[in-house]
Design an enzyme around this catalytic site. Structure first.
Site, PDB file in Angstrom:
ATOM      1  N   GLU A 123     -10.217   5.438  -0.246  1.00 12.68           N
ATOM      2  CA  GLU A 123      -9.722   4.061  -0.372  1.00 12.68           C
ATOM      3  C   GLU A 123      -9.931   3.659  -1.831  1.00 12.68           C
ATOM      4  O   GLU A 123     -11.052   3.385  -2.259  1.00 12.68           O
ATOM      5  CB  GLU A 123     -10.493   3.116   0.552  1.00 12.68           C
ATOM      6  N   GLU A 127       0.819  -1.210   0.000  1.00 10.30           N
ATOM      7  CA  GLU A 127       0.000   0.000   0.000  1.00 10.30           C
ATOM      8  C   GLU A 127       0.854   1.260   0.000  1.00 10.30           C
ATOM      9  O   GLU A 127       0.560   2.224  -0.719  1.00 10.30           O
ATOM     10  CB  GLU A 127      -0.927   0.010   1.222  1.00 10.30           C
TER      11      GLU A 127
END
Length: 466
Positions: free
Chosen positions: A427, A303
């Site tokens: 997100e 990430e």
């Protein structure tokens, strides 16, 4: 095509008397900065990259390109100075005289003549004013040297080589009053404006001037630099490395300042004040995780790397937009603490806080969602976390093409609780979903563009009140 639509210069046809607009200039297709145009200059057909201009933070648009010659950007007398900046302008077809007047300052130029008269005094210009033929518009236009005119019309001026634009500001604005603090540096003979650039090193509370060439001894002399209106100024230092003189200007030990650099032929000025007084629109953009914190990991993807690449891609677009000041919590593989991220937004008085993340759950989880805090702070314009998130979410979801998971209220997230402005956390998708992780990794630049576009849309919809 990653070119900025914006600016430029020019439009006064010598075939039309006075300040009329050329009759055959199209009302469409603004000139594009850095795009190559074909012009006839001094009877020679030439290809030139388009130069742009802005005034007091607002882009000046025109249908014909400015250009550079002899390291001097040439701009439109009518469209840039008269229309864009409100300067009094006249042109005589009979004797080729071009007159610009602002307040008590008057410049009289003659096409093709390297000497002008400034308030009656004969003054040499870097290059003459010209009548230039545009093959695209099929018209002639009057061009004048931008930096020269700015200097003698008492306009603040700077050149940005990366965006290929000239920035003009009225000296009557608050940021240039006699009470404003600034550092003034003398300019050695022969130092071109284009060889001076700056880096806002806000994480170290300083501005770095980058001057091509070795001027270390020159700028170390106390006679060549001075601090104005600031008895508490922290530090000034000079180094030379890699072909550049680096001047480090640090007004305070642990206070972030906004900066603006202006230049004339004889000096460089670095103005500084609180960011909110220097910039109309301020964003803090946060790439989630970083350093020892990898964030979510799956299928070989991390990430922290994905969020960083998205933010770096967004930066390419923000760098081309002079109307938005962006502070980044990180631009490399470092780890700012959660408190550091919120503190940056609070210290600079950000109008928006924007955090980019990648989701993770089970293998079947999928989609794009945006988080907001219903109990969070509002922006300076009264914008709530929810409305900020509601504006950006469609842009991100459209860019991903993933399932729309909508807006999610998360009052417990640190950055959404402690950033004292409208804050959001997007997100992008699920790294734990094999299909989505692969698609995300292939489209990080696309998501960066969506981050910029969504921010721009929100600022247009809910502008600041400064």
């Amino acid at each position: 095509m990653k070119l900025q639509k914006f600016i430029i210069t020019t439009l006064l046809s010598v075939s039309i008397i006075g300040t009329g607009i050329p009759a055959n200039v199209s009302a469409s297709s603004y000139a594009v900065t850095k795009h190559t145009y074909t012009l006839k200059i001094n009877k020679k057909k030439q290809k030139k990259k388009a130069v742009g201009a802005s005034y007091n933070g607002k882009t000046i648009k025109t249908k014909a390109p400015g250009y550079k010659t002899e390291n001097t950007p040439m701009l439109s007398a009518y469209y840039v100075f008269k229309k864009g900046m409100g300067v009094s302008y006249s042109y005589s077809k009979k004797n080729w005289k071009i007159t610009l007047k602002r307040g008590s300052n008057k410049i009289v130029m003659t096409r093709g003549n390297k000497y002008a008269y400034v308030n009656g005094k004969k003054t040499k210009m870097p290059t003459p004013a010209r009548s230039v033929y545009s093959y695209e518009q099929k018209s002639n236009f009057i061009y004048v040297p931008g930096s020269f005119c700015a200097k003698y019309l008492r306009l603040s001026y700077s050149w940005n080589d990366s965006s290929y634009t000239e920035t003009f500001k009225s000296n009557s604005t608050a940021s240039t009053t006699s009470k404003t603090s600034y550092v003034q540096l003398a300019k050695p003979s022969g130092l071109s404006n284009r060889n001076v650039s700056s880096t806002d090193d806000y994480h170290n509370y300083r501005l770095i001037l980058n001057i091509k060439g070795n001027y270390k001894s020159f700028y170390e002399k106390s006679s060549n630099h001075r601090v104005v209106n600031d008895s508490s100024f922290k530090s000034y230092s000079v180094k030379y490395s890699g072909g550049y003189t680096k001047i480090y200007i640090k007004p305070r030990s642990k206070t972030i300042k906004g900066f603006r650099v202006t230049q004339t032929d004889s000096y460089i000025r670095v103005y500084y004040a609180s960011p909110k007084s220097m910039y109309k629109q301020i964003i803090v953009l946060d790439a989630g995780h970083g350093g020892s914190d990898s964030g979510a990991v799956a299928y070989g993807y991390k990430e922290k790397n994905m969020t960083l690449k998205i933010v770096q891609a967004a930066k390419k677009y923000f760098d081309k937009d002079p109307n938005i000041k962006v502070y980044y919590t990180r631009l490399s593989d470092t780890y700012p603490s959660l408190s550091d991220r919120s503190a940056l937004a609070n210290n600079v008085g950000a109008d928006r806080f924007y955090s980019v993340h990648i989701n993770s759950a089970g293998k079947s989880a999928h989609g794009t969602e945006t988080l907001y805090n219903s109990k969070g702070y509002k922006s300076t314009s009264g914008l709530t976390s929810y409305k900020w998130s509601a504006t950006i979410h469609p842009y991100i979801r459209s860019a991903t093409g993933f399932t729309n998971r909508g807006l999610v209220d998360r009052t417990g997230l640190y950055v959404l609780r402690h950033s004292k402005t409208a804050s959001t956390l997007t997100e992008i998708g699920f790294v734990s979903n094999k299909s989505e992780s692969k698609k995300m990794n292939a489209n990080l630049n696309k998501y960066g563009k969506a981050v910029y576009n969504s921010t721009k849309a929100s600022l247009n919809k809910n502008p600041t009140k400064r």
